[in-house]
Design a protein around this motif. Sequence first.
Motif, PDB file in Angstrom:
ATOM      1  N   ASP A 191       0.812  -1.041  -0.047  1.00  0.00           N
ATOM      2  CA  ASP A 191       0.074  -0.159  -0.026  1.00  0.00           C
ATOM      3  C   ASP A 191       0.736   1.235   0.247  1.00  0.00           C
ATOM      4  O   ASP A 191       1.288   1.739   1.027  1.00  0.00           O
ATOM      5  N   GLU A 192       0.972   1.741  -1.101  1.00  0.00           N
ATOM      6  CA  GLU A 192       2.051   3.047  -1.247  1.00  0.00           C
ATOM      7  C   GLU A 192       1.405   3.883  -0.563  1.00  0.00           C
ATOM      8  O   GLU A 192       2.443   4.671   0.180  1.00  0.00           O
ATOM      9  N   ASN A 193       0.434   4.454  -0.395  1.00  0.00           N
ATOM     10  CA  ASN A 193      -0.122   5.490   0.530  1.00  0.00           C
ATOM     11  C   ASN A 193       0.197   5.514   1.863  1.00  0.00           C
ATOM     12  O   ASN A 193       0.627   6.409   2.456  1.00  0.00           O
ATOM     13  N   ASN A 194       0.232   4.212   2.462  1.00  0.00           N
ATOM     14  CA  ASN A 194       0.408   4.167   3.915  1.00  0.00           C
ATOM     15  C   ASN A 194       1.777   3.293   4.219  1.00  0.00           C
ATOM     16  O   ASN A 194       2.021   3.249   5.361  1.00  0.00           O
ATOM     17  N   LYS A 195       2.562   3.101   3.080  1.00  0.00           N
ATOM     18  CA  LYS A 195       3.739   2.414   3.404  1.00  0.00           C
ATOM     19  C   LYS A 195       3.878   1.241   4.265  1.00  0.00           C
ATOM     20  O   LYS A 195       4.528   0.851   5.046  1.00  0.00           O
ATOM     21  N   HIS A 205     -11.754  -0.026  14.544  1.00  0.00           N
ATOM     22  CA  HIS A 205     -12.691   0.401  13.498  1.00  0.00           C
ATOM     23  C   HIS A 205     -11.965   1.580  12.716  1.00  0.00           C
ATOM     24  O   HIS A 205     -12.510   2.194  12.017  1.00  0.00           O
ATOM     25  N   PHE A 206     -10.504   1.629  13.067  1.00  0.00           N
ATOM     26  CA  PHE A 206      -9.974   2.727  12.578  1.00  0.00           C
ATOM     27  C   PHE A 206      -8.608   2.395  11.882  1.00  0.00           C
ATOM     28  O   PHE A 206      -8.634   1.182  11.209  1.00  0.00           O
ATOM     29  N   GLY A 207      -7.591   3.028  11.851  1.00  0.00           N
ATOM     30  CA  GLY A 207      -6.231   2.688  11.220  1.00  0.00           C
ATOM     31  C   GLY A 207      -6.186   3.158   9.734  1.00  0.00           C
ATOM     32  O   GLY A 207      -7.215   3.478   9.046  1.00  0.00           O
ATOM     33  N   LYS A 208      -4.929   3.338   9.093  1.00  0.00           N
ATOM     34  CA  LYS A 208      -4.997   3.793   7.641  1.00  0.00           C
ATOM     35  C   LYS A 208      -5.252   2.753   6.750  1.00  0.00           C
ATOM     36  O   LYS A 208      -5.378   3.453   5.634  1.00  0.00           O
ATOM     37  N   SER A 209      -5.195   1.602   7.175  1.00  0.00           N
ATOM     38  CA  SER A 209      -5.292   0.403   6.020  1.00  0.00           C
ATOM     39  C   SER A 209      -6.722   0.119   5.546  1.00  0.00           C
ATOM     40  O   SER A 209      -6.925  -0.931   5.119  1.00  0.00           O
ATOM     41  N   ARG A 210      -7.686   0.876   6.295  1.00  0.00           N
ATOM     42  CA  ARG A 210      -9.057   0.487   5.850  1.00  0.00           C
ATOM     43  C   ARG A 210      -9.645   0.554   4.526  1.00  0.00           C
ATOM     44  O   ARG A 210      -8.966   1.621   3.545  1.00  0.00           O
ATOM     45  N   ASP A 211     -10.499  -0.205   4.044  1.00  0.00           N
ATOM     46  CA  ASP A 211     -11.074   0.061   2.723  1.00  0.00           C
ATOM     47  C   ASP A 211     -12.330   0.815   2.874  1.00  0.00           C
ATOM     48  O   ASP A 211     -13.276   0.249   3.589  1.00  0.00           O
TER      49      ASP A 211
END
Length: 198
Positions: free
Chosen positions: A54-58, A170-176
């Motif tokens: 995931d390039e956005n979130n490294k 329910h959070f985190g940067k890798s969510r769809d």
Amino acid sequence: MTSLFFVMLVLYVLTVAILKSKEEGYINDALKYQKIQTIERALQELNGTYFRYDENNKRFRLGVDVNFKPNRADMSELDARTRNGLLEAGKVLFRKIKNVAKENPDVSYMVVVEGNAQRANDNWQSSFGRQNGYELSYRRALALVDFWKQNGINFDQFKNCEVLIVGSGHFGKSRDPRNENANRRFTIQITSKVGKSL
């Protein structure tokens, strides 16, 4: 006049010594940065069947489509195909860490296994819902690491590798954000840190 010359000479010598030590520090930092870049390029080879970068979130998303039952974290409830995929992904990750750690013994690695939880209704916004989401996602990450250990994939055997088990709820940067069902997955983040001396 002689004293002024002596003072200037001392200041010149001090300046040269300070600049020389800073230059050595900059060179050392540049070497560390180059080494980390080399390691990160090697880790990019994980991108493929079992991992997607995931390039956005490294960070890597586990490419195996995991679909836990709602509010469940039991690996035995997953179908055999999913469990086999997770096992193969663990083997791929283990081999990659083993190779990179062997080639770079002076580097410490941190493997972060992050579990996620699906948002359902509006319950996830309540205090209880948030707490439940964090606990559920943590239990999912722990279940994956335990599953790998039960099948002989134990990252603890590497002296320079630490595994962190986390849940982003329910959070985190890798969510769809488009597909909540897809948020019952795992994310893997690998970071490296070069020691003080190369």
